[in-house]
Design a protein around this motif. Structure first.
Motif, short mmCIF file in Angstrom:
data_model
loop_
_atom_site.label_atom_id
_atom_site.label_comp_id
_atom_site.label_asym_id
_atom_site.label_seq_id
_atom_site.Cartn_x
_atom_site.Cartn_y
_atom_site.Cartn_z
N PHE A 1 0.86 -1.18 0.00
CA PHE A 1 0.00 0.00 0.00
C PHE A 1 0.89 1.23 0.00
CE2 PHE A 1 0.88 -1.19 4.37
CZ PHE A 1 1.23 0.01 4.98
N GLU A 2 0.29 2.39 -0.14
CA GLU A 2 1.05 3.64 -0.10
C GLU A 2 0.76 4.39 1.19
OE1 GLU A 2 0.26 5.78 -3.71
OE2 GLU A 2 1.90 4.78 -4.76
N LEU A 3 1.83 4.76 1.88
CA LEU A 3 1.74 5.52 3.13
C LEU A 3 2.05 6.98 2.82
CD1 LEU A 3 1.64 5.63 6.28
CD2 LEU A 3 4.11 5.21 6.23
N PRO A 4 1.14 7.91 3.12
CA PRO A 4 1.43 9.33 2.87
C PRO A 4 2.48 9.86 3.83
CG PRO A 4 -0.67 9.11 4.01
CD PRO A 4 -0.22 7.71 3.68
N PRO B 1 4.02 9.97 -1.16
CA PRO B 1 3.66 8.59 -0.78
C PRO B 1 4.85 7.65 -0.85
CG PRO B 1 2.83 9.13 -2.96
CD PRO B 1 3.35 10.41 -2.39
N VAL B 2 4.91 6.74 0.10
CA VAL B 2 5.96 5.73 0.18
C VAL B 2 5.31 4.35 0.13
CG1 VAL B 2 7.76 4.71 1.64
CG2 VAL B 2 7.52 7.21 1.50
N ARG B 3 5.87 3.49 -0.68
CA ARG B 3 5.32 2.13 -0.77
C ARG B 3 5.77 1.30 0.43
NH1 ARG B 3 5.41 -1.67 -6.14
NH2 ARG B 3 4.39 0.21 -6.93
N VAL B 4 4.82 0.60 1.03
CA VAL B 4 5.09 -0.26 2.18
C VAL B 4 4.46 -1.62 1.91
CG1 VAL B 4 4.79 -0.62 4.66
CG2 VAL B 4 5.14 1.70 3.77
N LYS B 5 5.24 -2.69 2.10
CA LYS B 5 4.70 -4.04 2.00
C LYS B 5 4.14 -4.47 3.35
CE LYS B 5 7.76 -5.85 -1.61
NZ LYS B 5 8.74 -6.92 -1.94
N GLY C 1 -6.30 8.10 11.99
CA GLY C 1 -6.98 9.08 11.14
C GLY C 1 -6.37 9.21 9.77
N ILE C 2 -5.10 8.82 9.60
CA ILE C 2 -4.46 8.88 8.29
C ILE C 2 -5.11 7.88 7.34
CG2 ILE C 2 -2.31 8.29 7.07
CD1 ILE C 2 -0.76 9.49 9.36
N GLY C 3 -5.20 8.21 6.08
CA GLY C 3 -5.76 7.31 5.09
C GLY C 3 -4.66 6.68 4.24
N LEU C 4 -4.66 5.38 4.13
CA LEU C 4 -3.70 4.66 3.31
C LEU C 4 -4.28 4.42 1.93
CD1 LEU C 4 -2.50 1.95 5.88
CD2 LEU C 4 -1.61 4.27 5.52
N ALA C 5 -3.44 4.50 0.93
CA ALA C 5 -3.90 4.29 -0.46
C ALA C 5 -3.45 2.93 -0.98
CB ALA C 5 -3.36 5.40 -1.34
#
Length: 308
Positions: A235-238, A243-247, A304-308
Motif C-alpha cells: 500500500f502507499e503511506l502518505p 507517498p511511500v510504498r510499504v509491503k 486518522g491517516i488514510g492509506l492508499a
C-alpha cells in the motif's frame, strides 16, 4: 534406484536431499538456467543447482526439455525414475516415458485442487483451512496424473506463504522418500484424481499485489499472508515527502470500522470495506522487514491517516 531429479527453487532442495540421503543414485540434476539476481544482477544458479554442485552431482540447465538433443541426453541416462519438484517446465511425452518406471512429481496441494504454478499462495488467499502434499505419476497434462501418496497439512490463522512453504517442503520431502521406496519395491498404488473440486493455481502476477482496502478484511488479510514475503502485498503511506510504498507481510483480523484504508489507532489497525486488519509486520520501500512496533518507532503512523 538410478534417478534424475528435475527441480529449481528452495522448495525442491529438501526433496533432493531426502532422495540422496535415502541412498538413491542421483545421476543428474536438471534445473532452470542461472538467472540474474540481487542488486549486482550477477548470474546465480538456482538453489537446486547450487545444492547439486556442492555434492558433485552433474547438472544440466536446458532452456527447453523439448529440444531433441536434451531428450536424447535424458534417455541416454538409462534411469529407473525421473523425479520432478517445481522444475518450471512442462515435460514432453518423450521425456516422461524415458525412465524405466516413468516420472514422478511432488506437488504442494491436495489434487485436483490447485493444479499449477502457485498452489501455496492460492490456498492461503482462498481461505483454505487445509492443504497438503502429494506424489503423482506424471502424465502430459498439467498436474493430472494419478496420485500415489498424500499428506494433509492444516493452514494456521497466521500462516504466510513463507511459513507454509517451509512446512510443506519438509513434509513433502519425507513423503517423497517413502513413496519412492515403495515404487522401488513395486508396492506403490496409483489412484486417479477425483473429477470434482478442480481448481487452478495461476501464477502470481505483480498487478495482484496492491492492497484494495475496499475489500472485506478477511480478503485483505488472506492476500497479505498469501503474498508474504514475495511479491508482498503493498500500500502507499502518505508522508511529508510524498507517498511511500510499504509491503504488509503479516496481519490478523480484528474488530474495527471506518472508511476503507483509514488508520484506526496508533498501532496499524486499518479499516477495510468490512472489518479491519492489524498489520503485524511490514517493510518500507528500500528497507528490511520489521515488526510493527519497530517500524512505528521510526515512522509513527497516527490514527486518522488514510492509506492508499
Amino acid at each position: 534406484m538410478r534417478i534424475a531429479f528435475l527441480g529449481t527453487p528452495d522448495f525442491a532442495v529438501a526433496a533432493l536431499a531426502a532422495l540422496v540421503e535415502a541412498g538413491h543414485e542421483v545421476v543428474c540434476v536438471y534445473s532452470q538456467p542461472p538467472a540474474r539476481r540481487g542488486r549486482g544482477q550477477t548470474l546465480k544458479p538456482s538453489p537446486v543447482h547450487a545444492y547439486a554442485q556442492e555434492r558433485g552431482i552433474p547438472v544440466r540447465t536446458p532452456v527447453s526439455m523439448r529440444d531433441p538433443a536434451e531428450i536424447e541426453a535424458f534417455a541416454a541416462l538409462q534411469i529407473d525414475a525421473g523425479v520432478v519438484v517445481a522444475f518450471g517446465q512442462i515435460l514432453p511425452a518423450a521425456v516422461l516415458d524415458a525412465p524405466r518406471l516413468g516420472c514422478f512429481n511432488l506437488h504442494a496441494s491436495l489434487l485436483p485442487r490447485w493444479r499449477g504454478a502457485a498452489p501455496i499462495q492460492r490456498a492461503i488467499m482462498a481461505g483454505d483451512e487445509v492443504t497438503g502434499v502429494e506424489v503423482m505419476q506424471m502424465t502430459e497434462g498439467l498436474d493430472e496424473g494419478p496420485v500415489l501418496a498424500s499428506e494433509t497439512v492444516r493452514i494456521d490463522a497466521l500462516e504466510t506463504a513463507s511459513t507454509l512453504h517451509d512446512r510443506l517442503a519438509a513434509v513433502g520431502a519425507a513423503l517423497l522418500a517413502r513413496t519412492m521406496a515403495a515404487v522401488e519395491r513395486g508396492e506403490a498404488t496409483a489412484t486417479p484424481q477425483a473429477e470434482e473440486g478442480l481448481t487452478y493455481a495461476k501464477k502470481i502476477r505483480a498487478k495482484e499485489a496492491r492492497i484494495a482496502w475496499t475489500k472485506p478484511a478477511v480478503e485483505v488479510d488472506r492476500k497479505i499472508r498469501g503474498l508474504s514475503p514475495f511479491p508482498g502485498a503493498w500500500f502507499e503511506l502518505p508522508t511529508d515527502k510524498g507517498p511511500v510504498r510499504v509491503k504488509a507481510l503479516l496481519s490478523r483480523l480484528e474488530d474495527g470500522q471506518g472508511a476503507p484504508g483509514q488508520v484506526l489507532d496508533d498501532a496499524l489497525l486499518i479499516a477495510c470495506g468490512e472489518g479491519a486488519v492489524r498489520l503485524l509486520r511490514v517493510q518500507r520501500e528500500g528497507k528490511g522487514p520489521q515488526d510493527a512496533e519497530t517500524f512505528l518507532r521510526g515512522a509513527p503512523v497516527a490514527a486518522g491517516i488514510g492509506l492508499a
